[in-house]
Every structure is written in C-alpha cells, then in structure tokens.
Write a protein that holds these residues in place. Structure first.
Motif, PDB file in Angstrom:
ATOM      1  N   ARG A  41      66.425 -80.373 -56.718  1.00 32.29           N
ATOM      2  CA  ARG A  41      65.333 -80.365 -55.739  1.00 32.29           C
ATOM      3  C   ARG A  41      63.942 -80.431 -56.530  1.00 32.29           C
ATOM      4  O   ARG A  41      63.831 -79.421 -57.650  1.00 32.29           O
ATOM      5  CB  ARG A  41      65.344 -79.160 -54.880  1.00 32.29           C
ATOM      6  CG  ARG A  41      66.175 -78.947 -53.683  1.00 32.29           C
ATOM      7  CD  ARG A  41      65.759 -80.163 -52.821  1.00 32.29           C
ATOM      8  NE  ARG A  41      64.534 -79.878 -52.287  1.00 32.29           N
ATOM      9  CZ  ARG A  41      63.386 -80.790 -51.955  1.00 32.29           C
ATOM     10  NH1 ARG A  41      63.780 -81.937 -51.852  1.00 32.29           N
ATOM     11  NH2 ARG A  41      62.378 -80.273 -51.285  1.00 32.29           N
ATOM     12  N   VAL A  42      62.851 -81.050 -56.245  1.00 30.89           N
ATOM     13  CA  VAL A  42      61.614 -81.336 -56.993  1.00 30.89           C
ATOM     14  C   VAL A  42      60.540 -80.602 -56.180  1.00 30.89           C
ATOM     15  O   VAL A  42      60.365 -81.099 -54.935  1.00 30.89           O
ATOM     16  CB  VAL A  42      61.383 -82.792 -57.252  1.00 30.89           C
ATOM     17  CG1 VAL A  42      60.041 -82.876 -58.248  1.00 30.89           C
ATOM     18  CG2 VAL A  42      62.462 -83.445 -58.230  1.00 30.89           C
ATOM     19  N   LEU A  89      66.698 -95.383 -58.860  1.00 33.39           N
ATOM     20  CA  LEU A  89      66.490 -96.261 -57.650  1.00 33.39           C
ATOM     21  C   LEU A  89      65.474 -95.181 -56.781  1.00 33.39           C
ATOM     22  O   LEU A  89      65.365 -93.939 -56.700  1.00 33.39           O
ATOM     23  CB  LEU A  89      67.964 -96.244 -56.832  1.00 33.39           C
ATOM     24  CG  LEU A  89      69.091 -96.525 -57.657  1.00 33.39           C
ATOM     25  CD1 LEU A  89      70.236 -96.824 -56.791  1.00 33.39           C
ATOM     26  CD2 LEU A  89      68.762 -98.058 -58.375  1.00 33.39           C
ATOM     27  N   GLU A  90      64.912 -95.986 -55.950  1.00 35.69           N
ATOM     28  CA  GLU A  90      64.156 -95.433 -54.861  1.00 35.69           C
ATOM     29  C   GLU A  90      64.827 -95.668 -53.455  1.00 35.69           C
ATOM     30  O   GLU A  90      65.243 -96.640 -52.999  1.00 35.69           O
ATOM     31  CB  GLU A  90      62.759 -96.300 -54.792  1.00 35.69           C
ATOM     32  CG  GLU A  90      61.615 -95.434 -53.858  1.00 35.69           C
ATOM     33  CD  GLU A  90      60.476 -95.977 -54.035  1.00 35.69           C
ATOM     34  OE1 GLU A  90      59.372 -95.673 -53.244  1.00 35.69           O
ATOM     35  OE2 GLU A  90      60.055 -96.890 -54.999  1.00 35.69           O
ATOM     36  N   LEU A  91      65.032 -94.305 -52.852  1.00 39.14           N
ATOM     37  CA  LEU A  91      65.370 -94.345 -51.663  1.00 39.14           C
ATOM     38  C   LEU A  91      64.423 -94.053 -50.616  1.00 39.14           C
ATOM     39  O   LEU A  91      63.490 -93.334 -50.724  1.00 39.14           O
ATOM     40  CB  LEU A  91      66.468 -93.066 -51.418  1.00 39.14           C
ATOM     41  CG  LEU A  91      67.442 -93.214 -52.442  1.00 39.14           C
ATOM     42  CD1 LEU A  91      68.504 -91.934 -52.357  1.00 39.14           C
ATOM     43  CD2 LEU A  91      68.626 -94.402 -52.360  1.00 39.14           C
ATOM     44  N   GLU A 124      61.714 -89.005 -51.468  1.00 39.30           N
ATOM     45  CA  GLU A 124      60.525 -88.268 -51.261  1.00 39.30           C
ATOM     46  C   GLU A 124      61.024 -87.403 -50.053  1.00 39.30           C
ATOM     47  O   GLU A 124      61.315 -87.983 -49.208  1.00 39.30           O
ATOM     48  CB  GLU A 124      59.154 -89.094 -51.171  1.00 39.30           C
ATOM     49  CG  GLU A 124      58.836 -89.837 -52.292  1.00 39.30           C
ATOM     50  CD  GLU A 124      58.281 -88.998 -53.353  1.00 39.30           C
ATOM     51  OE1 GLU A 124      57.987 -87.796 -53.086  1.00 39.30           O
ATOM     52  OE2 GLU A 124      58.129 -89.606 -54.570  1.00 39.30           O
ATOM     53  N   ASP A 125      60.273 -86.096 -49.868  1.00 42.31           N
ATOM     54  CA  ASP A 125      60.256 -85.496 -48.745  1.00 42.31           C
ATOM     55  C   ASP A 125      59.311 -86.116 -47.482  1.00 42.31           C
ATOM     56  O   ASP A 125      58.468 -86.748 -48.017  1.00 42.31           O
ATOM     57  CB  ASP A 125      59.936 -84.045 -48.925  1.00 42.31           C
ATOM     58  CG  ASP A 125      60.984 -83.406 -49.609  1.00 42.31           C
ATOM     59  OD1 ASP A 125      62.029 -83.941 -49.923  1.00 42.31           O
ATOM     60  OD2 ASP A 125      60.523 -82.217 -50.084  1.00 42.31           O
ATOM     61  N   THR A 126      59.827 -85.664 -46.589  1.00 47.64           N
ATOM     62  CA  THR A 126      58.987 -86.209 -45.139  1.00 47.64           C
ATOM     63  C   THR A 126      58.124 -85.430 -44.670  1.00 47.64           C
ATOM     64  O   THR A 126      57.220 -85.674 -43.733  1.00 47.64           O
ATOM     65  CB  THR A 126      60.114 -86.823 -43.974  1.00 47.64           C
ATOM     66  OG1 THR A 126      60.787 -85.638 -43.690  1.00 47.64           O
ATOM     67  CG2 THR A 126      61.070 -87.915 -44.386  1.00 47.64           C
ATOM     68  N   GLY A 127      57.836 -84.104 -45.138  1.00 47.41           N
ATOM     69  CA  GLY A 127      56.974 -82.873 -44.657  1.00 47.41           C
ATOM     70  C   GLY A 127      55.520 -83.454 -45.379  1.00 47.41           C
ATOM     71  O   GLY A 127      55.525 -84.167 -45.958  1.00 47.41           O
ATOM     72  N   THR A 133      63.916 -85.042 -53.516  1.00 51.34           N
ATOM     73  CA  THR A 133      65.345 -84.774 -53.909  1.00 51.34           C
ATOM     74  C   THR A 133      65.723 -85.823 -54.953  1.00 51.34           C
ATOM     75  O   THR A 133      65.550 -86.964 -54.630  1.00 51.34           O
ATOM     76  CB  THR A 133      66.409 -84.804 -52.719  1.00 51.34           C
ATOM     77  OG1 THR A 133      66.020 -83.596 -51.797  1.00 51.34           O
ATOM     78  CG2 THR A 133      67.815 -84.561 -53.132  1.00 51.34           C
ATOM     79  N   LEU A 134      66.059 -85.396 -56.041  1.00 53.76           N
ATOM     80  CA  LEU A 134      66.573 -86.192 -57.079  1.00 53.76           C
ATOM     81  C   LEU A 134      68.045 -86.224 -57.069  1.00 53.76           C
ATOM     82  O   LEU A 134      68.810 -85.336 -57.438  1.00 53.76           O
ATOM     83  CB  LEU A 134      66.095 -86.133 -58.570  1.00 53.76           C
ATOM     84  CG  LEU A 134      66.520 -86.908 -59.553  1.00 53.76           C
ATOM     85  CD1 LEU A 134      65.989 -88.128 -59.576  1.00 53.76           C
ATOM     86  CD2 LEU A 134      66.223 -85.933 -60.956  1.00 53.76           C
ATOM     87  N   TYR A 135      68.958 -87.280 -56.793  1.00 55.02           N
ATOM     88  CA  TYR A 135      70.263 -87.359 -56.762  1.00 55.02           C
ATOM     89  C   TYR A 135      70.643 -87.970 -58.277  1.00 55.02           C
ATOM     90  O   TYR A 135      70.247 -88.874 -58.587  1.00 55.02           O
ATOM     91  CB  TYR A 135      70.743 -88.468 -55.668  1.00 55.02           C
ATOM     92  CG  TYR A 135      70.585 -87.928 -54.139  1.00 55.02           C
ATOM     93  CD1 TYR A 135      71.172 -86.975 -53.461  1.00 55.02           C
ATOM     94  CD2 TYR A 135      69.325 -88.370 -53.613  1.00 55.02           C
ATOM     95  CE1 TYR A 135      71.060 -86.326 -52.331  1.00 55.02           C
ATOM     96  CE2 TYR A 135      68.981 -87.793 -52.363  1.00 55.02           C
ATOM     97  CZ  TYR A 135      69.867 -86.924 -51.683  1.00 55.02           C
ATOM     98  OH  TYR A 135      69.781 -86.435 -50.322  1.00 55.02           O
ATOM     99  N   VAL A 136      71.576 -87.325 -58.576  1.00 58.04           N
ATOM    100  CA  VAL A 136      72.248 -87.815 -60.018  1.00 58.04           C
ATOM    101  C   VAL A 136      73.744 -87.975 -59.896  1.00 58.04           C
ATOM    102  O   VAL A 136      74.681 -87.102 -59.535  1.00 58.04           O
ATOM    103  CB  VAL A 136      72.077 -86.200 -60.991  1.00 58.04           C
ATOM    104  CG1 VAL A 136      72.476 -86.708 -62.284  1.00 58.04           C
ATOM    105  CG2 VAL A 136      70.536 -85.820 -60.825  1.00 58.04           C
ATOM    106  N   LEU A 137      73.900 -89.258 -59.949  1.00 59.82           N
ATOM    107  CA  LEU A 137      75.260 -89.688 -60.034  1.00 59.82           C
ATOM    108  C   LEU A 137      76.009 -89.649 -61.424  1.00 59.82           C
ATOM    109  O   LEU A 137      75.382 -90.311 -62.348  1.00 59.82           O
ATOM    110  CB  LEU A 137      75.622 -91.306 -59.242  1.00 59.82           C
ATOM    111  CG  LEU A 137      77.033 -91.994 -59.314  1.00 59.82           C
ATOM    112  CD1 LEU A 137      77.677 -90.785 -58.160  1.00 59.82           C
ATOM    113  CD2 LEU A 137      76.880 -93.145 -58.649  1.00 59.82           C
TER     114      LEU A 137
END
Length: 427
Positions: A41-42, A89-91, A124-127, A133-137
């Motif tokens: 979480r950023v 990647l950008e989600l 990016e958050d929508t609020g 949120t950074l997802y790390v695979l």
C-alpha cells in the motif's frame, strides 16, 4: 585445503527449499501455486519513475532476485546474473487483487529461468486521497512471506534515496542456511522416522490428487469469520495453556478437521522460517514445512500436546525436506507425502515505512494457487484482529465442505478460548 567438494567458482548448491520449488516448476510449469502475488500500500501521490528506479535498486541489492538455477553433475546449482530492472505495468485505477493477478499472469513477464523474478503493477486509488496499490509478482523459488516485508522496507528506503538523489548501498552477499553434515542428517532422519512412524494420510477422496494435479487445479476459497479482538482472546488462552497463540489456532484447525473427517492421527504441514540472524534482511525462500503430527485432537490436553510436538519438530527442522520425505515415506501413494493439510500463520508486525514523498506498508499475502488438499491461511492484523481463509482445489473433497469447516474452526476456537469460569457462568 581440500577443495574436492567445493562448488565451482561463481555458483553454489541450491538449498533444499530452492530444489523443492525448482522441481515443482518442472512438474507443473507456470502454475500459480508456485507464484507469489503480494501487495504494497502506497500512501501519497505515487511517482511511477521513482518507484521503478527504487525497485531496480532492490533487485540489484538482493542476489536471490537475480538468480538462475541449472542442474549439473547430479546437483542443482544457483548462479547470480547481472540485474535487470523489473517491469512496472500500469493497471486501471482501483484494480482489485484478482484482476491484478489475471493481468500479471497474462503478461508472461515473470521468467525464473533467466533470473527475471519480479514483475510490478501499479493501480492508483479511486478516492480523493492520493494513494495506490503496488502489486509485486514473484516466484516461491526466491521469495517467501517475510521476504515481502524485507522487499517493502528496502523499496521504501530506495525510494527515499531516489527522490533525494542519493546512491544505493552495496549489494548483499548471497547467503543461504548451511545444510547439516552427514552425521547430523543421519541423526535427524532417525528422529523423524520414529516421530512419524505409521502416521496415516488424512482421510480423503479415494487415492487423492497428485501434487501435479493440485498445482493445475483452480482453488476454491472461503473466508473464516472471527469476532473482533479474536487475537486478544487467542493470546489470553495461550497464557492460560502455557503456549503461543499459534498453538491455539493450529489446534482449533486440527480439531475442526477431526470434526469433519474423524481422523485421530494425521499430520498438518506448517511453514516455518529458517532465517538466522545474518539472514534477517535477506530476500529468498528461507523456510521449510514442518509436519506436525496430530494425535487425539479432541482430547482435553490437545493444545499442550500439539505445541510440544511442534517444538520438538523445531529442534529437528534442519533436515532438508526431500531427505525427510525419503526417510519417512515407506509406502507408495499418489497423494502429497506426510501431510495433505497445510496451516500458514502470519503474525509479524507490518510497520509503515517512510519512503520520502510517500509511505509504504505491506498487506497479508493471499495464496494464488492450490498447494494442498486443504489449506488454512491465517493472518494476525492490527487491533487484535484475525483474518482467515480456507482453500481447497475445485472439485475436490474439501471444496464442498469449506463452509462447514470454517464453522467448525470458529466453534473450536471459541471452545479453546473460553475459560472454565465463563462456562460455569453460562450454566
């Protein structure tokens, strides 16, 4: 100096856990069961360029994240290759975990065979409050739950240095736990043969699935609901029973399995860290899975005996997993050897890390794929909260009973954490 058994320059023998996941990848290539999707979480306005540069520094710092594995001369070897910056990647804003998992799986960018062990995706958050949120695979071959805490702490420090224009410290040395010598291996093998002599499999569906079949099956999950401050109740019960909360929760799970299948003697596998003090800040798959033998789980002293069995296992946990299976497994079978149920417990602190212009913290890791016939993932969260998830392969015996199993876990947990004085007041 005798160098006849020294590894060739520039490489080392793979650890037991690395061998386990390397062979697992050969058995079921690309299975989500061997992959780890964790989240950071950023808090604050995320800068993609700074995040990408910081992640590249973390990969360069940790040898495990740029390792390649190859067999030669009857051994699996690990070598370190030059670092490659992980893709970011950008989600779409607000992308949830499941959608992120699908997008990262489709990317095909994770490639353990060439040392590309990290793929990132940012949503990016929508609020109205800036955040993301950074997802790390990653791959279990080089990453475990505690590695995610190390990765996030290092990412935050690297991010702060990037935005401040400061250099990164030198890379870490490539270290793994030292394996036992031949004498100690023999001693450990003898212990485990005696401890697990005659232990039956958990009652299952006929011959049961193989590990390859499990890895190729979609998981079915069910949330286990706990009351608020359940963690505090577990701690109070643990003090009363002279054991840690882990033992209370493992016993509740064992008793719930007994309630549904009637097994009086079986094993539950539980991951245990093999990190020594010199490896506290290292990234890697630094764990083993201990088989905990459960006997008479419904007896009044079940919790104390479960804890005693587990601690005995800790004293003998340095036998490599493949050696343990060879020493104990005396009968052929298709199912996972030694244990078919898993209990994964995460109770470590999740601090907020100052990253310069933003702040970062981890969230509990959710299993991506099927790793056992039935798994109980349990996380201790702030404010004495517990969050649990049961998982079983779709179409298997346990998939249709997860709701019933969750109810049994909750009921057994309530019984273990209720004092005799409270029971007397009810009556």
């Amino acid at each position: 100096m005798d160098t006849s058994t020294a590894p060739p320059a520039g490489r080392r023998a793979a650890s037991a856990t690395e061998r386990q996941f390397w062979f697992a990848e050969r058995i079921a290539p690309g299975s989500p069961a061997w992959r780890v999707l964790s989240t950071v979480r950023v808090e604050g306005a995320a800068d993609r360029g700074a995040l990408a540069a910081a992640a590249a520094r973390v990969v360069a710092r940790h040898p495990a994240l740029r390792s390649v594995f190859a067999p030669a001369d009857g051994e699996l070897w690990c070598s370190v290759v030059p670092p490659v910056a992980p893709p970011l990647l950008e989600l779409p804003p607000g992308t949830a975990f499941d959608a992120a998992a699908r997008e990262l799986a489709r990317s095909g960018l994770l490639d353990p065979g060439t040392g590309r062990h990290v793929v990132l995706a940012l949503a990016e958050d929508t609020g109205d409050v800036p955040g993301a949120t950074l997802y790390v695979l990653t791959h279990h071959l080089v990453y475990d739950g505690l590695s995610h805490e190390v990765f996030t702490a290092d990412l935050a420090r690297a991010h702060a240095r990037v935005v401040a224009g400061e250099p990164e410290p030198a890379p870490l040395a490539h270290c793994v736990p030292r394996p036992p010598d031949a004498g100690r291996r023999a001693e450990l093998a003898a212990h485990w043969r005696a401890a697990l002599d005659g232990v039956p499999d958990l009652p299952g569906d006929g011959a049961g699935p193989t590990q390859r079949e499990l890895a190729g099956t979609e998981p079915h999950c069910h949330v286990v609901g706990f009351p608020s401050r359940a963690g505090a109740a577990a701690r109070e019960a643990a003090r009363r029973l002279a054991c840690p909360p882990f033992a209370v929760l493992l016993t509740a799970y064992a008793q719930a399995l007994y309630d549904l299948c009637g097994a009086e003697d079986f094993c539950i596998g539980t991951p245990v860290s093999t990190r020594t003090p010199d490896l506290a800040d290292a990234i890697g798959c630094l764990l083993t899975t201990l088989p905990v033998r459960i006997r008479r789980p419904a007896a009044a002293d079940a919790c104390e005996r479960t804890w005693a069995t587990f601690t005995d296992g800790l004293f003998h946990m340095d036998l490599p997993q493949d050696d343990l299976v060879r020493a104990v497994r005396t009968r052929a079978g298709r199912r996972m050897p030694l244990y078919q149920a898993l209990f994964a417990y995460e109770s470590w602190p999740r601090p907020v890390h100052d990253a310069g212009t933003v702040r970062m913290r981890t969230e509990p890791v959710t299993p991506l794929g099927t790793q056992a016939e039935v798994l109980f993932q349990l996380n201790e969260l702030p404010d004495h909260r517990l969050a649990g998830t049961l998982q079983a392969p779709v179409g298997g015996l346990w998939a249709g009973r997860l709701a019933e199993l969750a109810d049994a876990v909750g009921r057994r947990f309530a019984m273990l954490t209720t004092t005799t004085e409270e029971i007397a007041r009810w009556h």
